[in-house]
Design an enzyme around this catalytic site. Structure first.
Site, PDB file in Angstrom:
ATOM      1  CE  LYS A  79      -2.943   0.817   3.615  1.00 41.23           C
ATOM      2  NZ  LYS A  79      -2.808   2.182   4.150  1.00 41.23           N
ATOM      3  NE  ARG A  93       6.015   6.767   0.977  1.00 43.37           N
ATOM      4  CZ  ARG A  93       5.072   6.550   1.890  1.00 43.37           C
ATOM      5  NH1 ARG A  93       4.035   5.747   1.596  1.00 43.37           N
ATOM      6  NH2 ARG A  93       5.131   7.123   3.076  1.00 43.37           N
ATOM      7  NE  ARG A 142      -5.721   8.490  10.582  1.00 44.44           N
ATOM      8  CZ  ARG A 142      -5.120   7.617   9.784  1.00 44.44           C
ATOM      9  NH1 ARG A 142      -5.796   7.069   8.778  1.00 44.44           N
ATOM     10  NH2 ARG A 142      -3.872   7.295   9.975  1.00 44.44           N
ATOM     11  CD  GLN A 199       0.303   8.443   6.936  1.00 45.12           C
ATOM     12  OE1 GLN A 199      -0.203   9.250   7.699  1.00 45.12           O
ATOM     13  NE2 GLN A 199      -0.305   7.324   6.596  1.00 45.12           N
ATOM     14  CG  ASP A 203       0.308   0.096   9.437  1.00 50.24           C
ATOM     15  OD1 ASP A 203      -0.140   0.944  10.231  1.00 50.24           O
ATOM     16  OD2 ASP A 203       0.703   0.384   8.296  1.00 50.24           O
ATOM     17  NE  ARG A 233      -2.806  -1.633   8.423  1.00 53.16           N
ATOM     18  CZ  ARG A 233      -2.487  -2.033   7.184  1.00 53.16           C
ATOM     19  NH1 ARG A 233      -2.554  -3.309   6.864  1.00 53.16           N
ATOM     20  NH2 ARG A 233      -2.106  -1.160   6.280  1.00 53.16           N
TER      21      ARG A 233
HETATM   22  C1  S3P Z   1       2.165   4.813   6.117  1.00 50.01           C
HETATM   23  C2  S3P Z   1       2.783   5.141   7.282  1.00 50.01           C
HETATM   24  C3  S3P Z   1       2.289   4.739   8.600  1.00 50.01           C
HETATM   25  C4  S3P Z   1       1.271   3.614   8.505  1.00 50.01           C
HETATM   26  C5  S3P Z   1       0.281   3.808   7.402  1.00 50.01           C
HETATM   27  C6  S3P Z   1       0.981   3.961   6.062  1.00 50.01           C
HETATM   28  C7  S3P Z   1       2.728   5.342   4.877  1.00 50.01           C
HETATM   29  O1  S3P Z   1       1.706   5.866   9.204  1.00 50.01           O
HETATM   30  O2  S3P Z   1       0.579   3.458   9.729  1.00 50.01           O
HETATM   31  O3  S3P Z   1      -0.589   2.690   7.334  1.00 50.01           O
HETATM   32  O4  S3P Z   1       2.463   4.795   3.790  1.00 50.01           O
HETATM   33  O5  S3P Z   1       3.486   6.311   4.951  1.00 50.01           O
HETATM   34  P1  S3P Z   1       2.630   6.950   9.965  1.00 50.01           P
HETATM   35  O6  S3P Z   1       3.797   7.187   9.098  1.00 50.01           O
HETATM   36  O7  S3P Z   1       1.812   8.195  10.104  1.00 50.01           O
HETATM   37  O8  S3P Z   1       2.968   6.294  11.274  1.00 50.01           O
END
Ligand code: S3P
Length: 429
Positions: free
Chosen positions: A13, A18, A112, A158, A310, A383
């Site tokens: 994912k 990206r 969020r 993120q 996750d 999840r």
């Molecule tokens: C993700 C980063 C994680 C993860 C999310 C996907 C990503 O979140 O929990 O399911 O693709 O960058 P955080 O980076 O905010 O912890």
């Protein structure tokens, strides 16, 4: 149940989001294979189309072509669905664009936090207007940016990826430090595409090309590895099984994502990694998982959390079958995932007869041999639904989920695959 055969989890994912975003910025036609056909990735694709990228339909498995272009103002709001990654990465992408866009999402996403991204983006020069405090909807007006050296209070891929996208599109340098290293897929893609990124003393820095002010991204081909976060549910089902062996094929084994394999190892479940190779700058391999009777509880340290963030739901389910107590330290980030996962996990474990509690930011789970029985409220968190479905494969289990549909967010064929790998063990007399 007994496990058998082999299974391929869907595309990663994080990498799928990206790859789509970078392909939308690239010059020419990119070809992406094995994109996750989950709702979250489709949200990213839909928003990018609204910004002018031409992206083919994302169906299971096949190649998707993306015609990159100069992004154009959307004519309506960008709806990010349930996907935090879509919202936060798009904010970064839009920070470097000279137009305004309004982002929103479903009820879960609107709750969020977005300031973790909007504050550093503002420091880079983006104008971001909140409507209801720290969350969506937001209107971002990008433009001329300045470089930033940023110490992020949270370890979040993120946040890091959003700032890298802002720097890339705004053609300014950025340096990001985080308390612990989060997943590094964006950095690897930058390297893969020849963009100026490097690692210094644990900080990630991007420097736009000094030669041409116009940083060009070449069109590219990429094959997504399988998502280790989806594979984790199958591996856990194999560990809880009464017999057999399961091969989970083509799984991304990026070390910033494999924390749950280390924790499983400490708990007494060895998962073999075979057929290791590299694909598009990411380590990939197959996982050979077997039943692991006699799991032991233990401690998951705060420093490990980003590498398994996750996988806490499925690890908590495994911990509920382990001897003794397991403590997940400093998992407060779980409160701001698709649900308040910290409280939801503890509450649902108790609902099926397991002693579990959130104490401060720690999650405590006591193992038991009693078959899990009760109703699980998934709060539409994919999840949580998948973790408790795995628990429901135990002999004597009676786990009723409040809904199943949420698995479409990250693993549309989850129930199909879970069924396919298992067969009910024959009772011995
Ligand atoms: C993700 C980063 C994680 C993860 C999310 C996907 C990503 O979140 O929990 O399911 O693709 O960058 P955080 O980076 O905010 O912890």
């Amino acid at each position: 149940m007994r496990v058998q055969g082999s299974v391929r989890p869907p595309g990663d994912k994080s990498i799928s989001h990206r790859a789509l975003i970078l392909a939308a910025l690239a010059h020419g036609r990119s070809e992406l294979r094995g994109l996750l056909p989950g709702a979250d990735v489709k949200s990213t694709a839909r928003c990018l189309r609204q910004l002018g990228a031409e992206i083919g339909q994302i169906r299971g498995g096949g190649a998707v072509t993306v015609q990159g272009s100069r992004l154009s103002p959307p004519t309506s709001r960008l709806y990010c669905g349930n996907s935090g990654t879509t919202a936060r990465l798009l904010l970064g992408l839009l920070a470097g664009q000279r137009f305004a866009a309004r982002l929103t999402g479903d009820a879960s996403l609107r709750r969020r936090p977005m300031r973790r991204v909007s504050e550093p983006l503002r420091a880079m020069g983006a104008r971001i207007q909140e409507e209801r405090g720290d969350g969506l909807p937001l209107t971002i007006r990008g433009g001329r940016l300045r470089g930033l050296v940023y110490q992020s209070p949270v370890a979040s891929a993120q946040v890091k990826s959003a700032l890298l996208l802002a720097a890339l599109t705004g053609r300014v340098p950025v340096t990001i430090r985080e308390p612990y290293r989060s997943r590094d897929h964006m950095e690897r893609l930058f390297v893969h595409l020849g963009l100026g990124i490097h690692d210094e003393d644990g900080a990630v820095s991007y420097q736009p090309s000094a030669v041409s002010r116009q940083q060009t991204i070449p069109a590219f081909r990429l094959e997504m590895p399988g998502d280790i976060s989806s594979a984790a549910f199958l591996v856990a089902a194999a560990a809880l099984a009464e017999g057999g062996e399961l091969l989970v094929e083509n799984v991304g084994l990026n070390p910033t994502r494999t924390g749950f394999l280390m924790v499983m190892e400490r708990m007494g479940a060895h998962v073999e990694r075979v057929n290791l190779h590299d694909a598009g700058g990411e380590p990939v391999g197959d996982l050979l998982a077997r039943p692991a009777p006699g799991l032991r509880g233990g401690e998951v340290a705060a420093a490990e959390v980003p590498s398994l963030v996750d996988e806490v739901p499925v690890l908590a389910v495994l911990a509920s079958r382990a001897q003794g107590e397991t403590v997940f330290r400093e998992v407060g980030e779980l409160r701001v995932k698709e649900s308040n996962r910290l409280e939801l996990l503890a509450g649902n474990l108790r609902a099926v007869g397991v002693e579990a509690e959130a104490r401060g930011n720690d999650l405590h789970v006591c193992g038991t041999e009693r078959p899990p029985r009760g109703r699980v409220d998934t709060a539409r968190d994919h999840r949580v639904a998948m973790a408790f479905a795995v628990l429901g494969t135990l002999p004597g289990a009676e786990v009723r989920l409040s809904e199943w549909a949420s698995v479409a967010i990250s693993y549309p064929r989850f129930f199909h695959d879970l069924k396919a790998i298992g067969s009910r063990a024959r009772h011995r007399d």
